[in-house]
Design a protein around this motif. Structure first.
Motif, PDB file in Angstrom:
ATOM      1  N   TRP A 129      -8.955  15.207   6.241  1.00 48.97           N
ATOM      2  CA  TRP A 129      -8.543  13.837   6.525  1.00 48.97           C
ATOM      3  C   TRP A 129      -9.642  13.191   7.368  1.00 48.97           C
ATOM      4  CZ3 TRP A 129      -7.641  11.656  11.376  1.00 48.97           C
ATOM      5  CH2 TRP A 129      -7.692  12.537  12.454  1.00 48.97           C
ATOM      6  N   HIS A 130      -9.606  11.859   7.421  1.00 47.04           N
ATOM      7  CA  HIS A 130     -10.522  11.144   8.307  1.00 47.04           C
ATOM      8  C   HIS A 130      -9.941   9.786   8.664  1.00 47.04           C
ATOM      9  CE1 HIS A 130     -12.066   8.545   5.051  1.00 47.04           C
ATOM     10  NE2 HIS A 130     -12.088   9.625   4.311  1.00 47.04           N
ATOM     11  N   GLU A 131     -10.460   9.238   9.747  1.00 46.02           N
ATOM     12  CA  GLU A 131     -10.088   7.890  10.169  1.00 46.02           C
ATOM     13  C   GLU A 131     -10.682   6.903   9.158  1.00 46.02           C
ATOM     14  OE1 GLU A 131      -8.135   7.354  12.753  1.00 46.02           O
ATOM     15  OE2 GLU A 131      -8.289   9.237  13.854  1.00 46.02           O
ATOM     16  N   HIS A 132     -10.117   5.704   9.104  1.00 47.28           N
ATOM     17  CA  HIS A 132     -10.615   4.688   8.177  1.00 47.28           C
ATOM     18  C   HIS A 132     -12.090   4.391   8.381  1.00 47.28           C
ATOM     19  CE1 HIS A 132      -7.312   3.152   5.700  1.00 47.28           C
ATOM     20  NE2 HIS A 132      -6.539   3.646   6.653  1.00 47.28           N
TER      21      HIS A 132
ATOM     22  N   ASP B 291      -9.621   9.123  -1.674  1.00 43.95           N
ATOM     23  CA  ASP B 291      -8.814   9.102  -0.453  1.00 43.95           C
ATOM     24  C   ASP B 291      -7.392   8.687  -0.782  1.00 43.95           C
ATOM     25  OD1 ASP B 291     -10.887   9.821   1.265  1.00 43.95           O
ATOM     26  OD2 ASP B 291     -11.393   7.752   1.765  1.00 43.95           O
ATOM     27  N   PHE B 292      -6.457   9.290  -0.071  1.00 42.03           N
ATOM     28  CA  PHE B 292      -5.050   8.954  -0.159  1.00 42.03           C
ATOM     29  C   PHE B 292      -4.628   8.374   1.190  1.00 42.03           C
ATOM     30  CE2 PHE B 292      -5.758  12.517  -2.996  1.00 42.03           C
ATOM     31  CZ  PHE B 292      -4.952  12.277  -4.103  1.00 42.03           C
ATOM     32  N   PRO B 293      -4.232   7.109   1.257  1.00 40.09           N
ATOM     33  CA  PRO B 293      -3.753   6.569   2.536  1.00 40.09           C
ATOM     34  C   PRO B 293      -2.541   7.360   3.023  1.00 40.09           C
ATOM     35  CG  PRO B 293      -4.140   4.807   0.948  1.00 40.09           C
ATOM     36  CD  PRO B 293      -4.234   6.102   0.199  1.00 40.09           C
TER      37      PRO B 293
ATOM     38  N   ARG C  75      -0.496   6.712  13.092  1.00 37.58           N
ATOM     39  CA  ARG C  75      -1.580   5.791  12.743  1.00 37.58           C
ATOM     40  C   ARG C  75      -2.035   6.053  11.316  1.00 37.58           C
ATOM     41  NH1 ARG C  75      -4.067   9.861  15.465  1.00 37.58           N
ATOM     42  NH2 ARG C  75      -6.126  10.499  14.768  1.00 37.58           N
ATOM     43  N   MET C  76      -2.616   5.029  10.724  1.00 35.49           N
ATOM     44  CA  MET C  76      -3.103   5.133   9.347  1.00 35.49           C
ATOM     45  C   MET C  76      -4.378   5.978   9.320  1.00 35.49           C
ATOM     46  SD  MET C  76      -1.347   3.141   7.110  1.00 35.49           S
ATOM     47  CE  MET C  76      -2.595   2.830   5.906  1.00 35.49           C
ATOM     48  N   ILE C  77      -4.397   6.910   8.386  1.00 28.52           N
ATOM     49  CA  ILE C  77      -5.575   7.743   8.149  1.00 28.52           C
ATOM     50  C   ILE C  77      -5.767   7.860   6.643  1.00 28.52           C
ATOM     51  CG2 ILE C  77      -5.327   9.067  10.279  1.00 28.52           C
ATOM     52  CD1 ILE C  77      -4.443  11.234   7.674  1.00 28.52           C
TER      53      ILE C  77
ATOM     54  N   MET D 191       0.831  -1.173   0.000  1.00 28.45           N
ATOM     55  CA  MET D 191       0.000   0.000   0.000  1.00 28.45           C
ATOM     56  C   MET D 191       0.882   1.245   0.000  1.00 28.45           C
ATOM     57  SD  MET D 191      -2.507   1.501   2.992  1.00 28.45           S
ATOM     58  CE  MET D 191      -3.812   0.356   2.723  1.00 28.45           C
ATOM     59  N   LYS D 192       0.569   2.146  -0.889  1.00 28.22           N
ATOM     60  CA  LYS D 192       1.286   3.416  -0.974  1.00 28.22           C
ATOM     61  C   LYS D 192       0.747   4.351   0.093  1.00 28.22           C
ATOM     62  CE  LYS D 192       3.162   7.036  -3.492  1.00 28.22           C
ATOM     63  NZ  LYS D 192       4.119   7.590  -2.585  1.00 28.22           N
ATOM     64  N   LEU D 193       1.643   5.036   0.774  1.00 21.48           N
ATOM     65  CA  LEU D 193       1.278   6.057   1.744  1.00 21.48           C
ATOM     66  C   LEU D 193       1.706   7.412   1.198  1.00 21.48           C
ATOM     67  CD1 LEU D 193       2.365   4.292   5.042  1.00 21.48           C
ATOM     68  CD2 LEU D 193       0.050   4.517   4.121  1.00 21.48           C
TER      69      LEU D 193
END
Length: 124
Positions: A111-114, A86-88, A94-96, A1-3
């Motif tokens: 931004w938002h939480e998963h 969305d862009f991880p 933490r992942m958002i 997964m690209k961040l």
């Protein structure tokens, strides 16, 4: 997964926006052809066909191609009818998801939480 960093996501927007606009337009074409496609599918056992069937299939192909191009960049398309993507990313270890949609400035501001989704968007 690209961040993605905010900067990396923003750098991609100029090349992503035209694709999202085309995907959105193609989905509206599909919506207009959908009822005809359903009727054609129901009559297919009787040797029926669909006027504009080639156009329908080509439109689906284009949607698939453009969607794949966006996904291959690591971007998640959340709603093709509004151009919501969305862009991880990482925030506070933490992942958002960095959130953007067609019609917004060509800047990442949200931004938002998963598990929060669009309704849980927060300003950066």
């Amino acid at each position: 997964m690209k961040l993605f960093t905010v900067s990396e996501a923003e750098q991609l927007l100029p090349s992503i926006i035209p694709r999202l606009e085309e995907i959105k337009e193609l989905y509206s074409v599909i919506d207009t052809l959908r009822s005809e496609a359903r009727s054609a599918a129901e009559s297919a056992s009787f040797g029926g066909g669909m006027t504009g069937g080639t156009h329908y299939i080509n439109t689906l192909y284009k949607i698939g191609k453009l969607t794949t191009e966006v996904h291959d960049l690591g971007i998640e398309i959340k709603d093709p009818s509004t151009g919501l993507i969305d862009f991880p990313s990482i925030r506070d270890d933490r992942m958002i998801l960095l959130c953007w949609k067609l019609g917004e400035k060509a800047e990442i501001e949200w931004w938002h939480e998963h598990d929060a989704g669009f309704a849980g968007r927060q300003k950066l």
